[in-house]
Design a protein around this motif. Sequence first.
Motif, short mmCIF file in Angstrom:
data_model
loop_
_atom_site.label_atom_id
_atom_site.label_comp_id
_atom_site.label_asym_id
_atom_site.label_seq_id
_atom_site.Cartn_x
_atom_site.Cartn_y
_atom_site.Cartn_z
N UNK A 1 8.93 -1.01 12.11
CA UNK A 1 9.68 -2.17 11.62
C UNK A 1 8.74 -3.29 11.21
N UNK A 2 7.71 -3.53 12.01
CA UNK A 2 6.75 -4.58 11.70
C UNK A 2 6.00 -4.27 10.40
N UNK A 3 5.59 -3.02 10.25
CA UNK A 3 4.83 -2.63 9.06
C UNK A 3 5.68 -2.74 7.79
N UNK A 4 6.95 -2.41 7.90
CA UNK A 4 7.85 -2.50 6.75
C UNK A 4 7.94 -3.93 6.23
N UNK A 5 7.82 -4.93 7.11
CA UNK A 5 7.94 -6.34 6.72
C UNK A 5 6.59 -7.00 6.42
N UNK A 6 5.49 -6.29 6.59
CA UNK A 6 4.14 -6.88 6.46
C UNK A 6 3.68 -6.86 5.00
N UNK A 7 3.83 -7.98 4.33
CA UNK A 7 3.46 -8.07 2.92
C UNK A 7 1.95 -8.00 2.70
N UNK B 1 -0.25 -6.26 4.57
CA UNK B 1 -0.63 -4.85 4.70
C UNK B 1 -0.23 -4.06 3.46
N UNK B 2 0.92 -4.37 2.91
CA UNK B 2 1.35 -3.69 1.68
C UNK B 2 0.39 -4.01 0.54
N UNK B 3 0.04 -5.27 0.39
CA UNK B 3 -0.86 -5.68 -0.68
C UNK B 3 -2.23 -5.04 -0.58
N UNK C 1 -11.79 -7.82 8.29
CA UNK C 1 -11.15 -8.57 9.37
C UNK C 1 -9.64 -8.33 9.35
N UNK C 2 -9.04 -8.37 8.16
CA UNK C 2 -7.59 -8.15 8.06
C UNK C 2 -7.19 -6.76 8.53
N UNK C 3 -7.99 -5.77 8.21
CA UNK C 3 -7.70 -4.40 8.67
C UNK C 3 -7.75 -4.34 10.20
N UNK C 4 -8.80 -4.92 10.80
CA UNK C 4 -8.93 -4.90 12.26
C UNK C 4 -7.80 -5.69 12.91
N UNK C 5 -7.45 -6.83 12.34
CA UNK C 5 -6.37 -7.66 12.87
C UNK C 5 -5.04 -6.92 12.80
#
Length: 144
Positions: free
Chosen positions: A10-16, A18-20, A56-60
């Motif tokens: 659910x979190x991943x579906x809403x993560x813009x 991560x999608x970008x 950093x974004x990937x690790x976060x």
Amino acid sequence: MSEVTPASAAMHQRDQVAKGLQIEIDRAVAGEATASLTVTLEMTNGLGTCHGGIIFSLADTAMGHASNAGDARSLATTASIEWVAAAKQGDRLTATSRTVATRGRNTVHDVDVVNDAGETIAIFRGQTLTLGGSVVDAVGDRPE
């Protein structure tokens, strides 16, 4: 996505973000998560290597899934990163997060970022604070 909890999905579906960045969640269970991406030309800096902010974004993101996969909303409170080696266009980077200490509502996570050859690219340490409430039900005003 392979082994992920409903909260992580659910979190991943809403993560813009991560999608970008085309981040994939490979595994997410309470306290552990693995996220990956392939470095594109748009992710490289003026020296031709992957921008540190992307790593950093990937690790976060991996830490976020490790801390939220149990369906209790958690947010990062601190994080630091050590870049060990450069990543380049075409590299597949994988960030693996694991919980290393918990005290009350605070949890410390270590995240290792490696390339497709298994070489360490970065070492990240962060702390999260568990706020409570359901991740699945935390819709807010974000677009679906």
